[in-house]
Design a protein around this motif. Structure first.
Motif, PDB file in Angstrom:
ATOM      1  N   THR A 155       0.840  -1.201   0.000  1.00  0.00           N
ATOM      2  CA  THR A 155       0.000   0.000   0.000  1.00  0.00           C
ATOM      3  C   THR A 155       0.876   1.253   0.000  1.00  0.00           C
ATOM      4  OG1 THR A 155      -0.182  -0.299   2.381  1.00  0.00           O
ATOM      5  CG2 THR A 155      -2.064  -0.949   1.076  1.00  0.00           C
ATOM      6  N   GLY A 156       2.024   1.185   0.669  1.00  0.00           N
ATOM      7  CA  GLY A 156       2.902   2.343   0.706  1.00  0.00           C
ATOM      8  C   GLY A 156       3.526   2.638  -0.646  1.00  0.00           C
ATOM      9  N   TYR A 157       3.699   1.595  -1.431  1.00  0.00           N
ATOM     10  CA  TYR A 157       4.349   1.726  -2.733  1.00  0.00           C
ATOM     11  C   TYR A 157       3.621   2.707  -3.648  1.00  0.00           C
ATOM     12  CZ  TYR A 157       7.898  -0.459  -5.746  1.00  0.00           C
ATOM     13  OH  TYR A 157       9.022  -0.713  -6.480  1.00  0.00           O
ATOM     14  N   LEU A 158       2.306   2.839  -3.430  1.00  0.00           N
ATOM     15  CA  LEU A 158       1.513   3.686  -4.327  1.00  0.00           C
ATOM     16  C   LEU A 158       1.646   5.168  -4.004  1.00  0.00           C
ATOM     17  CD1 LEU A 158      -0.654   3.767  -6.586  1.00  0.00           C
ATOM     18  CD2 LEU A 158      -2.371   3.789  -4.798  1.00  0.00           C
ATOM     19  N   ARG A 207     -11.479  -6.558  -7.535  1.00  0.00           N
ATOM     20  CA  ARG A 207     -10.500  -5.519  -7.830  1.00  0.00           C
ATOM     21  C   ARG A 207     -11.079  -4.136  -7.522  1.00  0.00           C
ATOM     22  NH1 ARG A 207      -8.895  -2.639 -12.539  1.00  0.00           N
ATOM     23  NH2 ARG A 207      -6.655  -2.249 -12.583  1.00  0.00           N
ATOM     24  N   PHE A 208     -12.347  -3.979  -7.851  1.00  0.00           N
ATOM     25  CA  PHE A 208     -12.999  -2.701  -7.564  1.00  0.00           C
ATOM     26  C   PHE A 208     -13.001  -2.443  -6.056  1.00  0.00           C
ATOM     27  CE2 PHE A 208     -16.464   0.203  -6.823  1.00  0.00           C
ATOM     28  CZ  PHE A 208     -16.348   1.105  -7.862  1.00  0.00           C
ATOM     29  N   GLY A 209     -13.249  -3.506  -5.305  1.00  0.00           N
ATOM     30  CA  GLY A 209     -13.239  -3.363  -3.855  1.00  0.00           C
ATOM     31  C   GLY A 209     -11.875  -2.931  -3.339  1.00  0.00           C
ATOM     32  N   LEU A 221      -5.793   6.024  -4.235  1.00  0.00           N
ATOM     33  CA  LEU A 221      -4.786   6.712  -3.432  1.00  0.00           C
ATOM     34  C   LEU A 221      -5.304   6.931  -2.018  1.00  0.00           C
ATOM     35  CD1 LEU A 221      -2.025   8.026  -3.404  1.00  0.00           C
ATOM     36  CD2 LEU A 221      -3.045  10.137  -4.203  1.00  0.00           C
ATOM     37  N   ASN A 222      -6.532   7.394  -1.930  1.00  0.00           N
ATOM     38  CA  ASN A 222      -7.119   7.629  -0.617  1.00  0.00           C
ATOM     39  C   ASN A 222      -7.247   6.331   0.169  1.00  0.00           C
ATOM     40  OD1 ASN A 222      -8.401   9.237   1.367  1.00  0.00           O
ATOM     41  ND2 ASN A 222     -10.332   8.307   0.757  1.00  0.00           N
ATOM     42  N   ARG A 223      -7.745   5.314  -0.504  1.00  0.00           N
ATOM     43  CA  ARG A 223      -7.961   4.034   0.143  1.00  0.00           C
ATOM     44  C   ARG A 223      -6.637   3.449   0.651  1.00  0.00           C
ATOM     45  NH1 ARG A 223     -12.662   0.125  -1.790  1.00  0.00           N
ATOM     46  NH2 ARG A 223     -13.685   2.134  -1.553  1.00  0.00           N
ATOM     47  N   PHE A 224      -5.628   3.481  -0.200  1.00  0.00           N
ATOM     48  CA  PHE A 224      -4.334   2.907   0.191  1.00  0.00           C
ATOM     49  C   PHE A 224      -3.693   3.732   1.310  1.00  0.00           C
ATOM     50  CE2 PHE A 224      -2.708  -0.292  -3.089  1.00  0.00           C
ATOM     51  CZ  PHE A 224      -3.977  -0.782  -3.299  1.00  0.00           C
ATOM     52  N   VAL A 226      -5.216   5.390   3.714  1.00  0.00           N
ATOM     53  CA  VAL A 226      -5.847   5.055   4.994  1.00  0.00           C
ATOM     54  C   VAL A 226      -5.405   3.674   5.458  1.00  0.00           C
ATOM     55  CG1 VAL A 226      -8.037   4.652   6.143  1.00  0.00           C
ATOM     56  CG2 VAL A 226      -7.794   6.556   4.549  1.00  0.00           C
ATOM     57  N   LEU A 227      -5.388   2.725   4.526  1.00  0.00           N
ATOM     58  CA  LEU A 227      -4.927   1.382   4.894  1.00  0.00           C
ATOM     59  C   LEU A 227      -3.494   1.431   5.400  1.00  0.00           C
ATOM     60  CD1 LEU A 227      -6.306  -0.789   1.958  1.00  0.00           C
ATOM     61  CD2 LEU A 227      -6.988  -0.892   4.350  1.00  0.00           C
ATOM     62  N   HIS A 228      -2.661   2.186   4.670  1.00  0.00           N
ATOM     63  CA  HIS A 228      -1.235   2.198   4.963  1.00  0.00           C
ATOM     64  C   HIS A 228      -0.923   2.894   6.283  1.00  0.00           C
ATOM     65  CE1 HIS A 228       3.039   2.037   4.015  1.00  0.00           C
ATOM     66  NE2 HIS A 228       3.145   3.293   4.399  1.00  0.00           N
ATOM     67  N   CYS A 229      -1.613   3.981   6.557  1.00  0.00           N
ATOM     68  CA  CYS A 229      -1.250   4.778   7.726  1.00  0.00           C
ATOM     69  C   CYS A 229      -2.041   4.404   8.972  1.00  0.00           C
ATOM     70  CB  CYS A 229      -1.447   6.266   7.450  1.00  0.00           C
ATOM     71  SG  CYS A 229      -0.472   6.848   6.076  1.00  0.00           S
TER      72      CYS A 229
END
Ligand code: HEM
Lengths: 257, 441
Positions: A155-158, A207-209, A221-224, A226-229
């Protein structure tokens, strides 16, 4: 040292540290029992259990890297805004403008290092047969931690939002499109049809999920972010606590009977 | 491909430092051996190696095409010409097998040190090649180089102890770990070790961060697809599997099975020996399965996917320029094609126009029957067959459910190398190919 003595005898010092300096045997035991950070450890331990040749200190190094990632990550959050407008520019500024830009290097290389040390730790645990009873379940927790570590990194990679980032995530998340039954291009997705309406489309599949959209875009970007942080670090912290607790409850570091 | 002029000037500083580092490393080794007095011969050898490395360092610093130590062009060309996925896979398998079979020899400190030196020198010589360096020095690829050396080192650490323990156990002695079982206080013994580890890791990370800048490419653009497009390095083993399987299997089912298998492992391994100490002989089966999965099916595939797969996911030799124009002829054939057309010399079964669903499904089943029968035999018949032959003792000890789970996990794991071999030998694309349901295997 008179000054040192005075400080250590002051009310403030004594209120913070619940024990005297661990200089003699008694106090070395007391310190392990009364200090929050140290009480994770037992008071005494078999020599074999702390031999570097046995554990490689790899679990410890992994945990330390997790802490480094947490600290540098929080600091990076001050500089970074997860929007299409700012994400790339903020990272660029970290390189060219910000005086503490090295935070990004520390965070990125620390992340790579953590993936590697997790593998090495797992390799060590396997090679010493430490997953055998009574430690089976701690191994299972470990596998979940491994997954979380990889997801944290993924997730951080993005987040830098450069070509490297979005295409790596595109390639990686394309797999989800092929999830059996739940993926738009996966085998058996035709099975989920209700009343002649296909339930699994490119706007509703696995994939959409994952991406929050049909392609890697602003929602992703937003989703990743929040997941990442937030989400994955919280889950990881909880599992780490259980992992360490189980190491103790399962009888400490493994060793021959 | 390109002229070497500027490139060598760019890497001269790095290579100079690199060889100087190997020189210091060998100098220290020599000093230690010399002070121990019992291996003077080796002390001289490493001192001499250190000397040679210093010479290489100064040659490298010159940055001139004639002086910088490198592999002869002809050798590089030969390596490029010879290398391919088949040779790479067979070669790494052979190498790992040799290391395993002769482990007693390879764990000897002097042998291991020689191997390390050889590896480092080979690496240095290769780094003088522009194509090699441009891939290996990509910032995100550097960790994999580190991973390879760390894995080699820690495998050596573990194997040397396992070899000693196995010898002791044969003589009826307890493993070495048992000798160290007096208790010590955690403060100071463990707490200080941890502190030193933390300082060392911090220092290492800081140096890494100072020396190597994190990559930042052009801003993201969803229309400019880079070629090759690669997943992050730790998933490149999975991406490499896409060569042999469709994404639903390589990217979803197989990884899920890996995770499931790892979690199931402690419950499948019924061997009580080898708990809490390094050993190979006492748990050879689980050891070999794990090492096969970890090294063959994970690490080597990551290395392949990172360093040797270029544009269009074509294979490139280590010293080859990654041209996007390389064309590889793919004439892979599906099993039904083999069976119906090549073997029986008749067209593929096809449902008549406007046939009902049942007929259509029936035709598909008929068309794919060779593959389905083969797969069925592999996954359904093989486990019981193995249970009464090779795995008879396992079956008796594990019981039906546990045995079946283990057998199926092993067969799924082996599906990858088997498919690789079928691809290389028969150009087989799919064993079962039902595009009607996006189900290809
Ligand atoms: C975020 C990743 C992880 C962290 C921070 C972590 C941390 C630790 C630490 C500090 C220990 C104490 C002993 C040592 O240092 O070796 C430990 C032990 C252990 N870990 Fe982990 N671990 C992680 C992931 C894993 C994974 C991936 C596995 C296996 C799949 C695993 C399985 C175990 C087991 C079974 C033990 C007990 C070993 C023994 O008693 O000898 N851990 N872990």
């Amino acid at each position: 040292m008179a000054i040192g003595e005075t400080i250590r005898n002051s009310q403030i010092w004594k209120s913070i540290f619940r024990h005297p300096m661990p200089l003699d045997r008694r106090n070395r035991i007391v310190v392990m029992l009364t200090n929050f950070f140290l009480h994770l450890h037992p008071v005494s331990i078999k020599k074999q259990g702390i031999a570097l040749s046995f554990t490689w200190c790899m679990g410890g190094v992994t945990f330390f890297l997790f802490l480094v990632e947490t600290v540098t990550g929080v600091l990076l959050m001050f500089y970074y805004r997860p929007t299409l407008e700012w994400a790339y520019n903020d990272i660029l500024a970290l390189r060219d403008v910000t005086s503490l830009g090295i935070l990004r290097e520390l965070h990125r290389w620390g992340a790579h290092a953590m993936v590697i040390t997790t593998w090495l730790h797992m390799y060590r645990v396997f090679l010493t047969g430490s997953y055998k009873p009574p430690r089976e379940f701690n191994w299972v927790i470990g596998v979940i931690l491994l997954l979380l570590t990889l997801l944290l990194s993924f997730t951080g990679y993005l987040l830098p939002w450069d070509q490297l980032a979005i295409w790596a995530i595109t390639v990686g998340s394309n797999m989800a499109r092929a999830t059996p039954i739940l993926g738009y291009e996966g085998p058996g997705q035709q099975l989920l049809t209700i009343g002649g309406i296909d339930m699994i489309t490119d706007g509703s599949d696995a994939r959409f999920g994952l991406l929050g959209a049909r392609f890697v875009g602003e929602e992703t970007l937003n989703r990743f972010y929040v997941l990442h942080c937030i989400a994955i670090p919280l889950a990881t912290s909880l599992l780490l606590a259980i992992h360490f607790w189980r190491v103790r409850k399962d009888g400490g570091i493994s060793g021959p009977l | 491909m390109h002229s070497n002029g500027f490139f060598l000037k760019d890497v001269a500083g790095f290579l100079g430092g690199y060889y100087a580092f190997i020189a210091i490393m060998n100098g220290v080794a020599s000093l230690i051996l010399w002070r121990r007095k019992n291996q003077l011969g080796w002390a001289f050898v490493w001192a001499a190696v250190a000397g040679v490395m210093l010479i290489l360092a100064s040659l490298a610093l010159s940055g001139s095409a004639t002086l910088v130590p490198s592999l002869p062009l002809a050798a590089r060309k030969l390596v490029n010409a010879l290398s391919g996925p088949v040779l790479y896979t067979l070669g790494t398998t052979a190498l790992l097998t040799v290391l395993f079979v002769f482990r007693k020899f390879f764990v000897k400190p002097m042998v291991a040190w020689t191997v390390l030196n050889a590896l480092l020198i080979l690496m240095g010589l290769s780094m003088a090649d522009e194509n090699f360096a441009s891939i290996v020095m990509k910032p995100d690829n550097v960790p994999i180089v580190g991973l390879v050396f760390m894995l080699a080192f820690f495998t050596w650490v573990a194997t040397s102890q396992a070899v000693v323990n196995d010898e002791r156990i044969k003589q009826g002695l307890p493993p070495m770990e048992k000798l160290n079982d007096e208790k010590v206080l955690v403060w100071p013994d463990l707490v200080y070790t941890e502190l030193i580890c933390m300082v060392a890791v911090s220092a290492f990370l800081l140096v890494w961060a100072l020396v190597l800048q994190a990559p930042l490419e052009e801003p993201a653009s969803s229309v400019k697809t880079p070629n090759p497009s690669k997943a992050p390095w730790y998933f490149l083993g999975l991406q490499e599997m896409l060569v042999y399987f469709d994404p639903w299997y390589a990217g979803v089912v197989l990884p899920s099975m890996v995770v499931f298998g790892l979690m199931a492992m402690p419950y499948l391994d019924f061997n009580k020996k080898g708990n809490g100490y390094y050993s190979i002989e006492e748990r050879k089966f689980s050891y070999l399965v794990y090492q096969f999965g970890f090294f063959e099916l994970w690490i080597t595939l990551i290395i392949l996917g990172t360093f040797l797969r270029g544009p269009n996911w074509n294979f490139f030799g280590p010293f080859e320029y990654w041209t996007p124009y390389k064309v590889e002829v793919l004439n892979n054939v599906d099993l039904p094609q083999f069976f119906w057309v090549n073997l029986l010399d008749r067209p593929l079964p096809r449902a008549p126009q406007g046939a009902g669903t049942l007929v259509q499904v029936g035709t598909i089943l008929l068309r794919e029957s060779p593959g389905l029968i083969l797969l069925g035999a592999y996954l359904v018949l093989l486990p019981p067959l193995l249970a009464v032959t090779v795995f008879r003792q396992f079956f008796a000890k594990m019981g039906f459910v546990r045995y079946m789970i283990m057998a199926n996990l092993m067969l799924l794991m082996l599906s990858l190398p088997l498919k690789m071999i079928l691809r290389w030998t028969l150009n087989l694309k799919y064993i079962v190919s039902i595009p009607e349901f996006s189900l290809n295997f």
